[in-house]
Scaffold this active site. Structure first.
Site, PDB file in Angstrom:
ATOM      1  N   GLU A 221      -0.156   8.463   3.073  1.00 49.61           N
ATOM      2  CA  GLU A 221      -1.530   7.999   2.940  1.00 49.61           C
ATOM      3  C   GLU A 221      -1.716   7.165   1.681  1.00 49.61           C
ATOM      4  O   GLU A 221      -2.381   6.125   1.689  1.00 49.61           O
ATOM      5  CB  GLU A 221      -2.482   9.187   2.915  1.00 49.61           C
ATOM      6  CG  GLU A 221      -3.957   8.825   2.816  1.00 49.61           C
ATOM      7  CD  GLU A 221      -4.426   7.997   3.986  1.00 49.61           C
ATOM      8  OE1 GLU A 221      -4.276   8.456   5.135  1.00 49.61           O
ATOM      9  OE2 GLU A 221      -4.948   6.894   3.762  1.00 49.61           O
TER      10      GLU A 221
ATOM     11  N   ASP B  25      -3.052   3.346   1.611  1.00 47.16           N
ATOM     12  CA  ASP B  25      -4.265   2.957   0.892  1.00 47.16           C
ATOM     13  C   ASP B  25      -3.987   1.822  -0.088  1.00 47.16           C
ATOM     14  O   ASP B  25      -4.727   0.832  -0.154  1.00 47.16           O
ATOM     15  CB  ASP B  25      -4.833   4.153   0.126  1.00 47.16           C
ATOM     16  CG  ASP B  25      -5.344   5.253   1.033  1.00 47.16           C
ATOM     17  OD1 ASP B  25      -5.542   4.990   2.235  1.00 47.16           O
ATOM     18  OD2 ASP B  25      -5.532   6.374   0.543  1.00 47.16           O
TER      19      ASP B  25
ATOM     20  N   SER C 181      -8.338   5.935   8.213  1.00 43.47           N
ATOM     21  CA  SER C 181      -7.932   5.861   6.811  1.00 43.47           C
ATOM     22  C   SER C 181      -7.305   4.528   6.483  1.00 43.47           C
ATOM     23  O   SER C 181      -7.165   4.189   5.308  1.00 43.47           O
ATOM     24  CB  SER C 181      -6.960   6.995   6.469  1.00 43.47           C
ATOM     25  OG  SER C 181      -5.744   6.827   7.152  1.00 43.47           O
TER      26      SER C 181
END
Length: 425
Positions: A122, A126, A338
């Site tokens: 993640e 990001d 996300s």
């Protein structure tokens, strides 16, 4: 990954719920992904083309002078090294600054811990994709040594990180690719955590900070603290907070040059779909009461609806992320809401540069634009096909204008960004 707090890293995986790995040493080519793996793997340039951003980047609006703050558990073993590889492979400049802070301490990386590896993935997602849409913006990564899962766990630490970022003036755009099912916070301790966050969001908004959060990757079905889905539609926190701009997920169809063709709601079934729906704790905020139709207000029963806007999130219309820490290092294909939150953070960095100041709170402006049919048709791709319904739980359907699965839709950045920089009155 709602059962583990992250809105993405392990839930947005294609083909049998496994990460898809590109096994060549070169970055994946979309045409090859489509023929060899039956999925698209959009490059930064394809995403920029599809959403109309290239004209702004070519005009010099690259997020210069801005800083994007990314909040994650654990972080990644070497996010800057992996970002540099991503940049070199896709012809992007390195960010003007990249800083990592661990004000609460660190946890030792354990590559046998799937939860920790998910957060590592993640983090790279990001960082790399916020940078892809705002190559001139700085990036600050703050990590927590505690995994954010469901309920209260990990949220107080995230709040401390965000307070640290605000107190130290680290940046004005916060990307939050994580969340907990709203019902798991209906305890006294959970309600206090939500109130503490909202008090902080209110304070930071007064200082012109923008908060973005992913809407979740389980459709209308979200788990309790034991991993069992509630038998009714639910939404997640902090996306449900009226102080936050919530990002939903779509399936983006573009050609291999990135030319936009169409979009639908991302919904693969079996628990993989965009989040969206209505809060059971936050009342309908002013920007929705004023700008949504009476029919939608009736559907909401007087409560906050999410998402506000959307972005590509389908794992089969994926984006590549470079992961050096995997047993087989290389590019892996990702989706999930996300992925949308950091990319929207990049768009806002570009808009801040154009405006010459931080835009701060976005929702009033987004709803003014969306409720004006002339402006909305030029500023958003209106998603009208699909739903986020899950088996035996129900959900919500897309339709013209705002809906509780894709919000106002996805950005037509060439028109939307200037509108955000100079909002309509």
């Amino acid at each position: 990954m709602q059962s583990h707090g992250v809105s993405g890293a392990l839930m947005h995986i294609a083909r049998g719920r496994h990460l898809v790995h590109w096994r060549l040493k070169t970055p994946p080519v979309d045409e090859d992904c489509r023929t060899q793996m039956q999925l698209s793997c959009y490059s930064p340039n394809e995403i920029r083309t599809a959403y109309g951003l290239n004209s702004l980047l070519n005009a010099g609006f690259i997020g210069a002078g801005q800083t994007i703050v990314v909040i994650d558990s654990f972080g990644s073993p070497n996010p800057l090294k992996d970002l540099k590889r991503f940049d070199a492979d896709y012809g992007l400049p390195d960010p003007p600054s990249f800083q990592v802070f661990h004000p609460l301490g660190t946890a030792k990386f354990d590559q046998n811990n799937s939860d920790m590896v998910g957060w590592e993935q993640e983090t790279n997602l990001d960082v790399q994709w916020a940078h892809a849409l705002a190559p001139g913006a700085g990036i600050v990564l703050l990590t927590s040594p505690v995994s954010e899962t469901q309920g209260v766990q990990g949220l107080p630490e995230f709040l401390k990180l965000e307070e640290y970022a605000l107190d130290h003036h680290l940046g004005n755009i916060f990307s939050q690719s994580w969340g907990a099912t709203e019902e798991t916070l209906f305890t006294p301790e959970g309600k206090k955590v939500m109130q503490d966050f909202d008090d902080f969001y209110r304070k930071a908004t007064m200082q012109h900070v923008t908060f973005l959060a992913s809407a979740g990757d389980s459709g209308s079905a979200n788990p309790d603290v034991n991993g069992n889905n509630y038998p009714f539609p639910t939404v997640g926190f902090p996306a449900d907070s009226p102080w936050v701009t919530a990002i939903g997920g779509t399936s983006l169809y573009a050609d291999t040059s990135g030319n936009y063709q169409r979009e639908t709601v991302w919904n693969e079934g079996a628990g993989s779909a965009t989040g969206g729906g209505y809060s059971k704790i936050y009342r309908e905020p002013f920007f929705q009461r004023q700008h949504l139709s009476p029919l939608l207000s009736g559907q909401s029963h007087g409560y906050r609806g999410i998402p506000d806007v959307s972005f590509n999130g389908d794992p089969t219309t994926s984006v590549p992320v470079y992961l050096s820490f995997m047993p087989d290092p290389g590019y892996y294909m990702f989706g999930g809401t996300s992925a949308g939150a950091p990319q929207w953070a990049g768009l806002i960095a570009d808009a801040n540069q154009m405006a010459g100041h931080s835009l701060g709170y976005l929702n009033d402006t987004l709803y003014k634009i969306g409720s004006n049919p002339t402006l909305a048709s030029q500023a958003f791709n209106d998603i009208t096909v699909g739903d986020n319904k899950q088996d035996k739980i129900g959900g919500y359907s897309a339709g013209p204008g705002w809906d509780a699965v894709t919000g106002w839709g996805t950005p037509k950045a060439g028109f939307l960004v200037p509108l955000l920089a100079q909002p309509p009155q």
